[in-house]
Design a protein around this motif. Structure first.
Motif, PDB file in Angstrom:
ATOM      1  N   LEU A  38      -1.376  -9.769   1.212  1.00 28.92           N
ATOM      2  CA  LEU A  38      -0.443 -10.456   0.324  1.00 28.92           C
ATOM      3  C   LEU A  38      -0.319  -9.939  -0.806  1.00 28.92           C
ATOM      4  O   LEU A  38      -0.182  -9.534  -1.645  1.00 28.92           O
ATOM      5  CB  LEU A  38      -0.653 -11.987   0.666  1.00 28.92           C
ATOM      6  CG  LEU A  38       0.221 -12.482   1.880  1.00 28.92           C
ATOM      7  CD1 LEU A  38      -0.834 -13.913   2.487  1.00 28.92           C
ATOM      8  CD2 LEU A  38       1.435 -11.956   1.743  1.00 28.92           C
ATOM      9  N   ALA A  39      -1.649  -9.743  -1.621  1.00 29.45           N
ATOM     10  CA  ALA A  39      -2.308  -9.179  -2.730  1.00 29.45           C
ATOM     11  C   ALA A  39      -1.880  -8.005  -3.228  1.00 29.45           C
ATOM     12  O   ALA A  39      -1.074  -8.035  -3.883  1.00 29.45           O
ATOM     13  CB  ALA A  39      -3.641  -9.352  -3.150  1.00 29.45           C
ATOM     14  N   ASP A  40      -2.076  -6.401  -1.728  1.00 27.34           N
ATOM     15  CA  ASP A  40      -1.398  -5.603  -2.157  1.00 27.34           C
ATOM     16  C   ASP A  40       0.207  -5.408  -2.478  1.00 27.34           C
ATOM     17  O   ASP A  40       0.681  -4.054  -3.543  1.00 27.34           O
ATOM     18  CB  ASP A  40      -2.095  -5.250  -1.077  1.00 27.34           C
ATOM     19  CG  ASP A  40      -3.162  -4.515  -0.892  1.00 27.34           C
ATOM     20  OD1 ASP A  40      -3.866  -4.606  -1.878  1.00 27.34           O
ATOM     21  OD2 ASP A  40      -3.480  -3.927   0.378  1.00 27.34           O
ATOM     22  N   LYS A  41       0.904  -6.318  -2.240  1.00 25.10           N
ATOM     23  CA  LYS A  41       1.820  -6.442  -2.706  1.00 25.10           C
ATOM     24  C   LYS A  41       2.518  -7.827  -3.699  1.00 25.10           C
ATOM     25  O   LYS A  41       3.994  -7.919  -3.369  1.00 25.10           O
ATOM     26  CB  LYS A  41       2.522  -7.030  -0.797  1.00 25.10           C
ATOM     27  CG  LYS A  41       2.708  -6.525   0.388  1.00 25.10           C
ATOM     28  CD  LYS A  41       3.634  -4.503   0.332  1.00 25.10           C
ATOM     29  CE  LYS A  41       3.145  -4.009   1.009  1.00 25.10           C
ATOM     30  NZ  LYS A  41       3.318  -2.699   1.414  1.00 25.10           N
ATOM     31  N   GLY A  42       1.686  -7.915  -4.337  1.00 19.43           N
ATOM     32  CA  GLY A  42       1.633  -8.819  -5.606  1.00 19.43           C
ATOM     33  C   GLY A  42       1.435 -10.154  -5.225  1.00 19.43           C
ATOM     34  O   GLY A  42       1.621 -10.694  -6.946  1.00 19.43           O
TER      35      GLY A  42
END
Length: 276
Positions: A38-42
């Motif tokens: 989720l963090a990698d996707k913003g």
């Protein structure tokens, strides 16, 4: 140029969204991988668990915040949600990845273990829904990790499986209750997950063989594969709600191994960490 635009779009898939992931302290586990994805996707993430060490490191890597929280304690879950809203101002995605296998058949399990199995594997979901739903943005998504044992009998896991089955039932009711606000509520029902929790199974040859022979694709599910499914279910474009999505490499097409098929010493050593 077109490829660069595509990559930018994928990277910002959850840009501006805020997510809670409860049950994310084990590096390489399902909750950890969901938070990372989720963090990698913003997304901005609040990661929570009973153990602070793991979530502190995860928060550092994802640029999020770490909040100590016992999923089986209503007051802790409320404090987690309140802190997330205070820090980020909104909530769009809530993932409950906490859970713990509890060994014991119906006729042998004691009251303490029965209560523990129910609290961490069912009450936790009720508390989670109770506190995330009122503050979640319309059109948001709730996701819980349940277990294949809720629908596929796995001898020795009666209380654990019954609690997970109750969670799957609650998912359907919550999906109806929250539908007027466009909030989708789903579960992932995994088979054997090849996570840090499952090392006791995977590292013992007899247990590994007993498990793998009942899985058509010949191995357990990777936490990154759980995370990939999780992201598809919490994404805005999803039209799925009230479902328990099986992610198991085909294990549900057969059955979990029975205790008599596993050497007793191996079963006792590894059963509590099976992770399904």
């Amino acid at each position: 140029m077109p490829r660069a635009i595509f990559l930018k779009k994928e990277t910002s898939m959850f840009e501006g969204k805020v997510a809670i992931i409860l049950g994310a302290s084990a590096e390489g586990g399902s909750g950890w991988e969901i938070a990372t994805a989720l963090a990698d996707k913003g997304a901005r993430v609040a990661v929570a668990a009973r153990r602070e060490a793991g979530i502190s490191e995860l928060a550092r890597r994802t640029g999020g915040i770490a909040i100590k929280c016992d999923a089986a304690a209503d007051a802790d879950v409320k404090a987690l949600v309140d802190r997330t809203i205070s820090e980020f101002g909104r909530l769009d995605i809530a993932v409950l990845a906490a859970g713990s296998p509890v060994i014991g058949g119906i006729c042998e399990i004691g009251d303490d273990d029965l209560e523990r199995a129910t609290a961490i594997n069912y009450y936790s979901l009720v508390y989670f829904l109770r506190h995330v739903a009122p503050v979640m943005a319309d059109g948001g998504a709730v996701l819980a990790l349940t277990s294949l044992s809720a629908t596929q009998v796995s001898p020795g896991y009666a209380a654990y499986a019954a609690a997970k089955a109750a969670s799957q039932c609650a998912i359907r009711y919550a999906a109806i209750e929250l539908a007027p606000r466009g909030i989708r509520v789903n579960a992932i029902s995994p088979g054997l997950i090849e996570s840090p929790m499952a090392r006791a199974v995977i590292d013992i040859e007899a247990l590994r063989h007993a498990m793998y022979k009942e899985i058509p694709l010949g191995r357990g599910v990777l936490p990154t594969e759980i995370a990939a499914t999780a992201l598809s279910l919490v994404a805005e474009h999803s039209a799925i709600t009230g479902q328990s999505v099986v992610v198991d490499n085909g294990m549900s097409l057969r059955r979990p191994p029975f205790p008599e098929e596993i050497p007793a010493e191996a079963y006792q050593h590894g059963a509590t960490s099976a992770g399904y």
